[in-house]
Structure formats: C-alpha cells, structure tokens
Design a protein around this motif. Structure first.
Motif, PDB file in Angstrom:
ATOM      1  N   UNK A  33     -12.110  -1.589 -12.202  1.00 23.95           N
ATOM      2  CA  UNK A  33     -11.780  -2.662 -11.287  1.00 23.95           C
ATOM      3  C   UNK A  33     -12.204  -4.014 -11.546  1.00 23.95           C
ATOM      4  N   UNK A  34     -11.405  -4.864 -11.539  1.00 25.52           N
ATOM      5  CA  UNK A  34     -11.881  -6.119 -11.698  1.00 25.52           C
ATOM      6  C   UNK A  34     -11.315  -7.194 -10.651  1.00 25.52           C
ATOM      7  N   UNK A  35     -11.726  -7.741 -10.010  1.00 27.59           N
ATOM      8  CA  UNK A  35     -11.346  -8.659  -8.748  1.00 27.59           C
ATOM      9  C   UNK A  35     -10.845  -9.869  -9.528  1.00 27.59           C
ATOM     10  N   UNK A  36      -9.761 -10.083 -10.095  1.00 24.51           N
ATOM     11  CA  UNK A  36      -9.191 -11.086 -10.839  1.00 24.51           C
ATOM     12  C   UNK A  36      -8.433 -12.120 -10.077  1.00 24.51           C
ATOM     13  N   UNK A  93      -0.322  -0.654   6.109  1.00 24.76           N
ATOM     14  CA  UNK A  93      -0.447  -0.676   4.650  1.00 24.76           C
ATOM     15  C   UNK A  93      -1.400  -1.494   3.878  1.00 24.76           C
ATOM     16  N   UNK A  94      -1.376  -2.640   4.326  1.00 24.03           N
ATOM     17  CA  UNK A  94      -2.454  -3.662   3.823  1.00 24.03           C
ATOM     18  C   UNK A  94      -3.811  -2.995   4.084  1.00 24.03           C
ATOM     19  N   UNK A  95      -4.000  -2.469   5.045  1.00 19.36           N
ATOM     20  CA  UNK A  95      -5.550  -1.973   5.428  1.00 19.36           C
ATOM     21  C   UNK A  95      -5.711  -0.752   4.366  1.00 19.36           C
ATOM     22  N   UNK A  96      -4.771   0.025   4.052  1.00 24.50           N
ATOM     23  CA  UNK A  96      -4.944   1.192   3.180  1.00 24.50           C
ATOM     24  C   UNK A  96      -5.237   0.815   1.699  1.00 24.50           C
ATOM     25  N   UNK A  97      -4.677  -0.207   1.272  1.00 25.73           N
ATOM     26  CA  UNK A  97      -4.799  -0.736   0.153  1.00 25.73           C
ATOM     27  C   UNK A  97      -6.177  -1.430  -0.041  1.00 25.73           C
ATOM     28  N   UNK A 146      -6.705   4.562  -0.318  1.00 25.38           N
ATOM     29  CA  UNK A 146      -6.220   4.668   1.090  1.00 25.38           C
ATOM     30  C   UNK A 146      -5.469   5.729   1.196  1.00 25.38           C
ATOM     31  N   UNK A 147      -4.418   6.074   0.348  1.00 25.86           N
ATOM     32  CA  UNK A 147      -3.458   7.368   0.564  1.00 25.86           C
ATOM     33  C   UNK A 147      -4.178   8.659   0.508  1.00 25.86           C
ATOM     34  N   UNK A 160      -9.440  -0.998  -2.880  1.00 23.80           N
ATOM     35  CA  UNK A 160     -10.079  -1.868  -3.764  1.00 23.80           C
ATOM     36  C   UNK A 160     -11.643  -1.828  -3.495  1.00 23.80           C
ATOM     37  N   UNK A 161     -12.028  -1.539  -2.270  1.00 29.92           N
ATOM     38  CA  UNK A 161     -13.530  -1.236  -1.924  1.00 29.92           C
ATOM     39  C   UNK A 161     -13.887   0.086  -2.691  1.00 29.92           C
ATOM     40  N   UNK A 162     -13.175   1.010  -2.665  1.00 27.04           N
ATOM     41  CA  UNK A 162     -13.540   2.229  -3.087  1.00 27.04           C
ATOM     42  C   UNK A 162     -13.534   1.857  -4.851  1.00 27.04           C
ATOM     43  N   UNK A 163     -12.637   1.349  -5.223  1.00 24.95           N
ATOM     44  CA  UNK A 163     -12.717   1.330  -7.007  1.00 24.95           C
ATOM     45  C   UNK A 163     -13.728   0.607  -7.187  1.00 24.95           C
ATOM     46  N   UNK A 164     -14.415  -0.500  -6.550  1.00 23.35           N
ATOM     47  CA  UNK A 164     -15.264  -1.443  -6.864  1.00 23.35           C
ATOM     48  C   UNK A 164     -16.854  -0.704  -6.626  1.00 23.35           C
TER      49      UNK A 164
END
Ligand code: FAD
Length: 805
Positions: A86-89, A62-66, A356-357, A70-74
C-alpha cells in the motif's frame, strides 16, 4: 491434508474478496470458518490486477467502504507481518474538455459533501504532479491525495494470514463441485475431496460465481470480459512516488511500477469472454494479447505520454474479470436460499473495494442483516431474469466502459434493451415516449414534442427535454396527467394472520378497515429503513402491497423471511398494471367513465375501491406519488382499454401523458421521499421527517425500541428541502454539497426543476453538532455548490411546495 467434514461457514474462493471475508469473520469472533480455493490463493483474477485504489464514489456509503480499505491496507503489515504494497501516492485525474472539467468540478462538490480531501488543478499544476504527461491539450484536473496503490497478491496473503491467526482454516487445491440445500437453507458443499456441512456458505468465486450460484438456484448476474494493460520498461521522470493518473476522456489510467508505467483502461466497447463457461483449470492464467482491442487505449496513451513512443513494452497483460449489469458489485444474502451469501462481480474495483466489502459482508453474516446502507451493491437489486446469459453478454459490453464514460445525469444504458415492457409500451412509444430503464422495465421518461427531443441530449445543465417535462409537470398540477407506473412492484400478503404479520413489520398502523391504504416504513431493529411501501387492505385477510420498482426482490426477501406460518407473500407485479392519475380534473375524468362517485366525501384520501371503467374492472386508490390523484391497479389485460378510455374522456379536460422526469420533479416539490435516495438503512423516520407515519402506540413492531430512543434524541441530522432560482447554466442533479454559511453540511439526495415553483427544488441532508430545527435553518444562509458555482437557496423542513414564503 484432508478437509473438515463440518464448518459453520464455508467460503468458496481464495481471491482477495474471500480472504477479506474470512479475515473479518474472525475479527467478529467467528472462528469456525473454512475457506476453499480450487487453485492457489489469488490465482483467479486477483493476482493480475493493476492495484489502483481510488476512494471517491458517487454514493457516500461506497466512499466510506473504500476509505476503510485504505486504512486496512495501511495497517495489515503491522498486524500480520506481511507487506501489502500500500502506498498513499495520491491520484490526478485530468480533463480534455470543458464538459469533463465540469464533471470534475461536480466531483469536487461531492467530495466536499463527503469529507474527502480534493483540490482543483490547472493543466500546469496537473503537469507538475505528473511530469511525464502532455498538458497543452488539457482543460484542468483534480488531485485526490488520499488515493493510492497496492499489491493485490500481497494483500490477499496478508488477509489470509490474519484469518488463519484468527482461527480460520484455509485450504488450497480444493474444488467445490456441488451445493446441497434442505427446506430452503444451505446444508453442505460437495468438493473433489469430500463433503462439508455448513450453516453459512459464502460465494466469493469471482467470475466463477454465476456457475456456482446455479448449483443451488441462486442468481449471480455477472459475465466475464477481457481486461488489459501493458507494463513498460523504465521511463525517464517516472519515480516511485509518482501518483496514479487517470485520463478518462482517453479511457486510460497509469501507475508507476519499477520505474516504468502500467497503462490500462476501460474501452467503450468491451470484449465479453467465457460465453461457454470458464475453462478448467484456469489458475494463474491469462488470455492472448489483443492489440486490436487495446488499440483505442494505446492511441490515447500515446497522446498523453509521448515517451511511450520509445518505451519498451515489457508485458501485455490480458486477464478476464467479471462485470455486472450496472457496474456495481454484488453483495449480500441471496434471496433464493437462506444462509447463502455472495461477494462477487467486482467490475475491476475488487482491490479497492475488498477491505470494506469483506467487512460489510462479514457483518451481514454475523448480524443476519446489513449493518449500513449497501443498497448500491445489494445483490437483491437484481432478479432472476437478470441472470439470462444472452442479456448479460450484451449488457457487459457496455458496463466495462462506464468506468470512464461521462457520468451524465440521468444517463441511460443503451444495451440489452428493450427488456421488460408494460402492456402500454407500444401506445406510449407511438406518442413519442423516450424510455429509460429501471429494474429492466422500459419506462417513459418524457414524451418528446419535437424530433430533436426523441433522444436525451445529455449535459450537466438543462437537458433538451427541460421545457417539455415542465409542461407535463404543470399539467399534472393544474389539469390532469397520466403516468404508466406499471413497473411498481406489487405483492399480495395473504392469510388469516396477515394483519398481525404486517403490524409486526410496519412502523405505521395497518390494522385499518378493508378499503383503506396506508403508507408505511418497514424498519430493521436499528429503527432505520429497509423499505417504504403502501399497504392497501383489500380483504380482511389480504393486503395489496405496492413498493418501488427497484425493490421487488429486496422487499420480497425482507418480508418473506419474517412471515409466520400460514401467511404468504405472492409477487403479482406482472399481473397488474398501474396507471397514476394526478391533477384537479382527474375526478371529473373518472366520473365520465364510471358510476362510482369520486367526490372527496365519498372516496376519501387513501381509500381503495373496486371500480368499473367501461367494460373493465379495476382497483382505484385515492393516493398519488405526484400530488393529488388516483392510482388504478388494473389487471394487465384491461389496461389498454382503460388507458384509451381515459384519454378519450380526458382530452377536452387537458389530460396528458407524463413520464418519470415529471414524476421526480412533482414528488420533490411535494417533499415525497424516495427509497435509495432519501430513505436508506442509515437513517430513521424522525431524521427523514416521516415521524407522522410511525405509530409508537400501536404495540410492538420491528425497530420500535430503537425509535423510542431516536424520538427522544436531539436531531442533529435532518433531511431538509431546498428551493433555488430557475437554473441558469448548471442544474442540480443530486450528490452536490449543501453549504450553510459557506461550509458543507451535507449533500443533495434528489433534485429537479420544480415547474410549479419555477426554480430548482431539492432534498438533502444537513448535519450539525447542534439540534436542527426551522429556527436553526433560518439563522443561516444557504447555498448549493453546482460545479464550483455557489447558488443561493432557501432551506426548510417543510416540502418545497408547502413551505411558507
Ligand atoms: C487487468 C485487470 C486489472 C485490474 N486492476 C484493478 C485495479 O487497479 N484496482 C482494483 O480495485 N481492481 C482491479 N482489477 C479487478 C480485481 O482484480 C478483481 O475485482 C478482484 O481480484 C476480484 O477478486 P475476487 O476475489 O472476487 O476474484 P478472484 O481473484 O478471481 O477469486 C475467486 C477465486 O475463486 C476460486 N474458485 C472459483 N471456483 C471455485 C470452486 N468451484 N471451488 C473453489 N474455488 C473456486 C478461483 O480459483 C479464484 O481464485 C483488475 C482486474 C483485471 C483483470
């Protein structure tokens, strides 16, 4: 604009999930995709989400999926020209108590095992990262730099644009009103603007999904609950780069928005909504403010952020979201109707999970099966009876709060129980059984010996039942123990071609004489696990299949869809109870009750025979998940009599009742693997040490080709067994990092106190760039990270009980 009359795929729902599935289908080359949204895109639940994206989950799959989300939203803005916000805060989580800090330290251990960046913080360091909070009442915290936040509506629009560019058609303002099926397959959807024929239907309708499933007999067990947050005006010290902050002991989270704070949370006693159905229309709509329900969150927020006392509250937002009975979402092909897929019930994690889902579901559709381990969210972990609305409503009150509740090891849910009961339930309860719940079944975890043990005393260390379970364990090894395992899923596989059909699905050789049982894996074409089960041949054309409690729906679906004409699979779970007997005294106990000889020579390992016990007739099979013993598969109506007779005959030989905690410690000592823990669709039998149950020479079977290659490949990932000292404070429970020469090489999948070895016993993964064998293990020093304490262990390929000492 009219809608097409035909589309290969129809997706119902234009929220973030439906758009993500459409986007990923087009990425996989499927262009004939039609997405139907009754209102406007994101107008259901998505538009009002807070937009927190936290990566770390207890299961690495599940961690891999999320992480992929984050990579996609970036990257979506570059691809589509639409920003996602998306902000990697990063995120800070804080602990108010020592126990919470222990939990956060366990999180650090799990993150190390999963390769997620994480750092422990002192209260002061937490305050430095999040200056507007009070820290004098904190014990500490953790920092996850990879977490972030995003704008849910913008992501949805970007995904929809990407899907359109890939060839998909997106139609707003079209409501699906019915679903047609033919011969067990989806055929078409009816809408308020006409009928659309389709091969594949994907239900991504958020909180509406349960009702839509009912249009074609598909169970989508979810229920809405009210979910709230506030947005404040500007607060001094709140800057755009402020991390997300979680204070789980106060049930609350915060994120920055336009110089103010979004503050929401997960109250322990939630407020279900929509019991009489979702009103229509419900587009961009909210529910009335409920400050009473929000009170517990507000009180805690004021304690954490004193500036809230004077801050302007600009918005109180109350929107419904759908929750599931176990707080994980529902993904995959519905077992009831071929071609119907579900992606719903996101438990307030839909924004974090959508990337991911959506990809995982699109791959599942294109490949016809999941391409990685999705068991934690697989819709087939539930059954039809989980769709009972009264049960769902009561359960959902509890699951919303689980987000921030202490994730105690062995934590049992309290609501909507007792649910399914074995015929021995009352007898076991009278003997002090403390029940847990699995697939709805009430199962004895252990038998309390004192009043204090009658409820589980949760902790990360030794829990209050420690000595009692150790005694049950020892009885099963040294004398005799009896476990009610009636919750096992059971099927009859029948037909003249039953052997041929099972040979095609099973990795082991099941062409055995009548009266023999075989332990076998069921694999997919990748050669990884779909299930492991026992097939007992009870007639030339009939096998009794016994599989894990949780696997009933999934296994039935996997097997049925691959059976040839004339072979049938019937679920007989409710017809048979299972009494598992383990220990050296068991043959003598059975001999006192039955004319059958239970000597090894007459009743060898794996044999299954019909025997009599008193007036009852039952199947008896010489095999046990606990060690050496027998399993009785008894008609439900004879079970109580058999149970009483066994206890009467076994009393002077030391027969005791044992529960599932003892089962776990017994099976880990013996190295027996468990589905969902050690065995998943991500691993093959050679990596898991189950090559002995693969018969490559028996002829073709599903997964064989992949296994031939896997057997020849060097083993750089292996399941290993660990034995540690008697626990002193911290206990291993699963998920902890395994360290070789101080460096994380994998995670523990199962752990317990092995009373026969008087120490912690565990199974888990080791990965390396070199081949792993016993010599490789021996050349390293081994330890496990228990909440920051490094505990030395020994490592072996052999089971804890069988290793050379
Ligand atoms: C207050 C709040 C805060 C939240 N905060 C976060 C957060 O910080 N992070 C996070 O990850 N998640 C968060 N969530 C959860 C997140 O919003 C949801 O999980 C997510 O939006 C679900 O997306 P979805 O596509 O499944 O559902 P939806 O967005 O509801 O989409 C389903 C769509 O299906 C359509 N539909 C239904 N029936 C039909 C029909 N018959 N025909 C055609 N169309 C139909 C609906 O109109 C709807 O648009 C939050 C939720 C709430 C309520």
């Amino acid at each position: 604009m009219s809608i097409p009359t035909q589309s290969r795929v129809v997706i119902i729902g234009g929220g973030i999930i439906g758009c993500s599935v459409a986007y990923h289908l087009t990425k996989l080359g499927w262009r004939d995709v039609l997405l139907l949204e009754q209102g406007r895109l994101s107008s259901g639940t998505t538009w009002h989400a807070a937009g927190l994206v936290g990566q770390l989950r207890s299961q690495s799959s599940m961690t891999r999926l999320i992480r992929y989300s984050t990579e996609l939203y970036a990257s979506l803005e570059n691809e589509t020209g639409l920003a996602t916000g998306w902000k990697r805060c990063g995120s800070v989580s804080v602990a108010r108590t020592e126990e919470r800090m222990t939990q956060l330290r366990r999180t650090i251990s799990a993150a190390r095992a999963q390769g997620v960046e994480i750092e422990e913080l002192s209260p002061q360091e937490a305050g430095d990262k999040w200056p507007v909070m009070r820290t004098d009442d904190l014990v500490g915290g953790v920092w996850l730099p990879g977490d972030g936040k995003a704008n849910p509506s913008d992501i949805t629009q970007a995904l929809a644009r990407g899907a359109r560019s890939g060839g998909a058609t997106v139609r707003e303002g079209v409501r699906v009103t019915g679903i047609e099926t033919e011969k067990g397959r989806v055929k078409a959807v009816q809408t308020d603007q006409g009928r659309v024929e389709c091969e594949v239907l994907v239900i991504c309708a958020g909180q509406w999904s349960r009702t839509i499933g009912q249009m074609c007999g598909v169970s989508v067990p979810l229920h809405s609950a009210e979910h709230m947050y506030i947005v404040t005006g500007k607060i001094a010290g709140v800057t755009p780069d402020l991390p997300v902050m979680r204070d789980p002991d106060g049930y609350i989270y915060f994120k920055e928005e336009v110089g103010g704070l979004v503050m929401g949370g997960f109250e322990p006693d939630a407020k279900p909504w929509g019991m009489d159905g979702i009103p229509h229309p419900f587009e961009f709509q909210l529910l009335p403010d409920d400050w009473d329900q929000f009170g517990i969150l507000m009180e805690n927020a004021l304690q954490r952020v004193p500036a809230l006392e004077t801050a302007e509250i600009k918005t109180f937002l109350n929107g419904p979201e759908s929750f599931t009975p176990d707080n994980n979402f529902l993904l995959g092909e519905a077992p009831e109707v071929a071609g119907v897929y579900v992606g719903a019930g996101f438990n307030s994690m839909g924004i974090a999970s959508a990337g991911g889902a959506g990809r995982a579901l699109a791959e599942w559709i294109v490949e016809g099966e999941a391409t990685s381990d999705l068991w934690p969210v697989d819709i087939r972990r539930f059954a039809d009876f989980n769709n009972n609305p009264a049960w769902l409503k009561d359960r959902i009150k509890e699951t919303l709060g689980l987000h921030y509740a202490m994730p105690w090891p062995n934590r049992e849910l309290d609501t909507a129980r007792p649910f399914r009961r074995s015929p021995l339930y009352d007898r076991l309860a009278a003997k002090g059984a403390v029940f847990g719940s699995k697939m709805g079944w009430e199962r004895a975890n252990y038998f309390a010996r004192t009043e204090a043990e009658r409820s589980i005393g949760y902790s990360f260390g030794q829990q209050n039942w420690f000595e009692t379970v150790a005694a049950e364990h020892r009885a099963c090894r040294e004398a005799a123990g009896l476990v009610d395992m009636s919750s096992f899923a059971k099927f009859l596989l029948q037909g003249p071609q039953a052997e041929t059909a099972l040979q095609r699905l099973a990795a082991n050789d099941v062409a055995v004489p009548v009266g023999t049982s075989v332990y076998t894996a069921l694999l997919n074409a990748r050669g990884t696990f779909e299930s492991d089960l026992t097939a007992a041949r009870i007639a030339p054309d009939s096998y009794l299949l016994l599989t894990g409690t949780a696997q009933a729906t999934r296994d039935a679906h996997w097997i049925r869809r691959q059976l040839p004409e004339g072979v049938t699979l019937t679920d007989v779970t409710s017809s048979y109870a299972v009494l598992s007997l383990a220990g050296p005294k068991v043959p003598e106990i059975l001999s006192r009750l039955s004319p059958t000889s239970f000597d090894l020579a007459d009743f060898p390992a794996n044999a299954i025979r019909k025997i009599t016990i008193g007036y009852a007739t039952t199947w008896a099979c010489r095999r046990s998940y606990l060690g050496d013993g027998f399993e009785l598969y008894a008609p439900v109506e004879f079970t109580a009599a058999i149970y009483d007779a066994l206890h009467e005959a076994g009393a002077d030989l030391g027969l005791v009742d044992a529960g599932y905690y003892a089962v776990d410690s017994l099976r880990i000592e013996k190295g027996f693997r468990a589905w969902g823990r050690e065995l998943t669709p991500d691993v093959n039998p050679y990596e898991t040490g189950l090559g002995f149950a693969v018969k490559l020479g028996k002829g073709d079977f599903l997964g064989r080709e992949a296994l031939v290659a896997a057997k020849a490949a060097s083993r750089t990932k292996r399941l290993i067994a660990l034995v540690g000292p008697r626990p002193n404070g911290q206990m291993a429970w699963g998920g902890e990092a395994i360290l070789a020469d101080g460096k994380p090489v994998g995670e523990i999948t199962s752990a317990a106190f092995g009373a026969s070895l008087d120490g912690i016993v565990a199974l888990g993964w080791a990965s390396s760039d070199q081949p792993i064998d016993q010599a490789w293990l021996d050349a390293r020093s081994w330890a496990i990270d228990l909440a920051g304490t490094t505990v030395p262990v020994s490592a072996s390929l052999a089971a804890p009980l069988d290793r050379k000492r």
